[in-house]
Write a protein that holds these residues in place. Structure first.
Motif, PDB file in Angstrom:
ATOM      1  N   ILE A 203       0.848  -1.192   0.000  1.00 43.44           N
ATOM      2  CA  ILE A 203       0.000   0.000   0.000  1.00 43.44           C
ATOM      3  C   ILE A 203       0.883   1.241   0.000  1.00 43.44           C
ATOM      4  O   ILE A 203       1.791   1.368   0.816  1.00 43.44           O
ATOM      5  CB  ILE A 203      -0.957  -0.025   1.210  1.00 43.44           C
ATOM      6  N   VAL A 204       0.651   2.068  -0.997  1.00 45.79           N
ATOM      7  CA  VAL A 204       1.383   3.328  -1.083  1.00 45.79           C
ATOM      8  C   VAL A 204       0.341   4.436  -1.016  1.00 45.79           C
ATOM      9  O   VAL A 204      -0.447   4.612  -1.950  1.00 45.79           O
ATOM     10  CB  VAL A 204       2.173   3.431  -2.405  1.00 45.79           C
ATOM     11  N   ARG A 205       0.329   5.132   0.123  1.00 49.40           N
ATOM     12  CA  ARG A 205      -0.703   6.124   0.395  1.00 49.40           C
ATOM     13  C   ARG A 205      -2.093   5.522   0.152  1.00 49.40           C
ATOM     14  O   ARG A 205      -2.450   4.574   0.849  1.00 49.40           O
ATOM     15  CB  ARG A 205      -0.482   7.399  -0.427  1.00 49.40           C
ATOM     16  N   ASP A 206      -2.867   5.982  -0.853  1.00 47.32           N
ATOM     17  CA  ASP A 206      -4.212   5.414  -1.023  1.00 47.32           C
ATOM     18  C   ASP A 206      -4.255   4.422  -2.185  1.00 47.32           C
ATOM     19  O   ASP A 206      -5.328   4.125  -2.700  1.00 47.32           O
ATOM     20  CB  ASP A 206      -5.254   6.528  -1.230  1.00 47.32           C
ATOM     21  N   ARG A 207      -3.092   3.904  -2.605  1.00 49.76           N
ATOM     22  CA  ARG A 207      -3.079   2.950  -3.718  1.00 49.76           C
ATOM     23  C   ARG A 207      -2.613   1.582  -3.227  1.00 49.76           C
ATOM     24  O   ARG A 207      -1.626   1.477  -2.506  1.00 49.76           O
ATOM     25  CB  ARG A 207      -2.149   3.441  -4.827  1.00 49.76           C
ATOM     26  N   LEU A 208      -3.346   0.576  -3.655  1.00 51.21           N
ATOM     27  CA  LEU A 208      -3.006  -0.790  -3.261  1.00 51.21           C
ATOM     28  C   LEU A 208      -2.511  -1.559  -4.485  1.00 51.21           C
ATOM     29  O   LEU A 208      -3.165  -1.572  -5.532  1.00 51.21           O
ATOM     30  CB  LEU A 208      -4.241  -1.471  -2.663  1.00 51.21           C
ATOM     31  N   PHE A 209      -1.337  -2.165  -4.352  1.00 47.61           N
ATOM     32  CA  PHE A 209      -0.733  -2.932  -5.437  1.00 47.61           C
ATOM     33  C   PHE A 209      -0.639  -4.404  -5.028  1.00 47.61           C
ATOM     34  O   PHE A 209      -0.297  -4.713  -3.890  1.00 47.61           O
ATOM     35  CB  PHE A 209       0.696  -2.445  -5.709  1.00 47.61           C
TER      36      PHE A 209
END
Ligand code: MN
Length: 341
Positions: free
Chosen positions: A231-237
């Protein structure tokens, strides 16, 4: 498919007769001794229409068989058949059985070469008219209708037959899927049929059918996605390596978007020599544009505000990666679609 003008082959096309006359004419084509086959390409609308016609013909003919020209693949539809115990049989191309009468619902002979083998007594459908019909079959084709289920709901009403809970549930689902919940091809008749069927259907079963789009095999990819998520800030990979279909990437991307802190869900996997990246977002920034900028030069990439996808031949990754290992691919995607770029 070529469109044929409705006025040419279509003298007996139904629109001007009354509902009662249409029902009478339909019934007039059958004899009490008939064994009837209804052929379908089994999607929910076709299945529901066939069940409604079987009900209409109950006590009017000797037997009615609903024959599918192919097995059902969609999991929602398999759930419907299993939970409601629908009486469907798979037709054998090589061993055609004998029937006195054959009816086609939710389709036209030209839609499939299997259909073309039959000599139809009646065709009831809502697709654009693509067939020219020789003299003979009872035709009721209404291209303005959202679903054939709507047409059969009207027949049942005209015949004063209150559909069973099973038939009402399938008809309701047929209308919902063919109109995508009234988002396309909907006319007032579809909404009226829906309103009529709504209190007669089993909504617990309908809900189970609508949400049943996962197989047991899919669950291990959920497991992997949860374990591997970044999770990078509000993005999920999450990168899942080899996957059996691209659909599983879509289902998981949509699943993670349910997490309230997540605005972007970016799920990737390898399928048939391609890296596939699926994005689902809240649409606050144009996902299609962003993925095109990030990956357009390596393969095809694009989409809409809230849904986007890239497909990149693995060979093209040489341009940006020394070695396309799972970890390297994962980092590449995260860097290129990072919110900090
Ligand atoms: Mn249909």
């Amino acid at each position: 498919m070529k469109k044929i003008k409705a006025d040419l082959p279509f003298k007996n096309a139904n629109r001007h007769r009354s509902k009662v006359d249409a029902l009478k004419e339909l019934y007039s084509r059958f004899h009490p001794r008939d064994h009837v086959l209804i052929t379908i390409d089994p999607d929910p609308d076709a299945i529901a229409s066939a069940l409604a016609l079987k009900r209409l013909l109950w006590h009017k003919v000797q037997s009615t068989t609903i024959g599918m020209i192919r097995p059902i693949r969609r999991l929602n539809n398999l759930t419907m058949v299993r939970v409601l115990r629908l009486p469907l049989v798979l037709l054998n191309r090589d061993k055609p059985e004998r029937y006195d009468k054959v009816v086609l619902v939710d389709g036209q002979p030209g839609h499939n070469d299997f259909f073309q083998r039959f000599h139809y007594t009646a065709v009831v459908d809502h697709h654009p008219i693509t067939n020219s019909f020789a003299e003979g079959p009872f035709l009721d084709i209404r291209p303005d209708y959202g679903s054939t289920s709507t047409i059969f709901t009207e027949y049942l009403k005209t015949a004063r037959i209150k559909p069973s809970q099973t038939i009402a549930t399938t008809l309701l689902y047929g209308i919902k899927t063919d109109t995508r919940n009234f988002e396309r091809n909907t006319i007032v008749a579809d909404i009226e049929a829906f309103r009529y069927l709504f209190p007669l259907a089993n909504h617990n079963i309908l809900k189970k059918i609508e949400i049943s789009d996962l197989s047991f095999g899919d669950l291990k990819f959920f497991h992997k996605a949860v374990e591997r998520k970044h999770i990078v800030r509000d993005r999920l990979f999450a990168h899942l390596d080899e996957v059996p279909t691209a659909d599983i990437l879509v289902v998981i991307a949509e699943f993670f978007l349910k997490v309230h802190d997540i605005s972007w869900s970016i799920i990737s996997g390898i399928l048939e020599g391609n890296l596939i990246i699926v994005v689902r977002s809240d649409g606050s920034r144009d996902a299609g544009k962003i993925i095109r900028r990030a990956f357009g030069h390596l393969g095809c990439a694009g989409g809409h505000q809230a849904m986007a996808r890239a497909e990149i031949p693995l060979a093209n990754l040489n341009q940006v990666l020394e070695k396309p290992t799972s970890a390297a691919i994962e980092v590449l995607i995260r860097k290129r679609l990072s919110p900090f770029r």
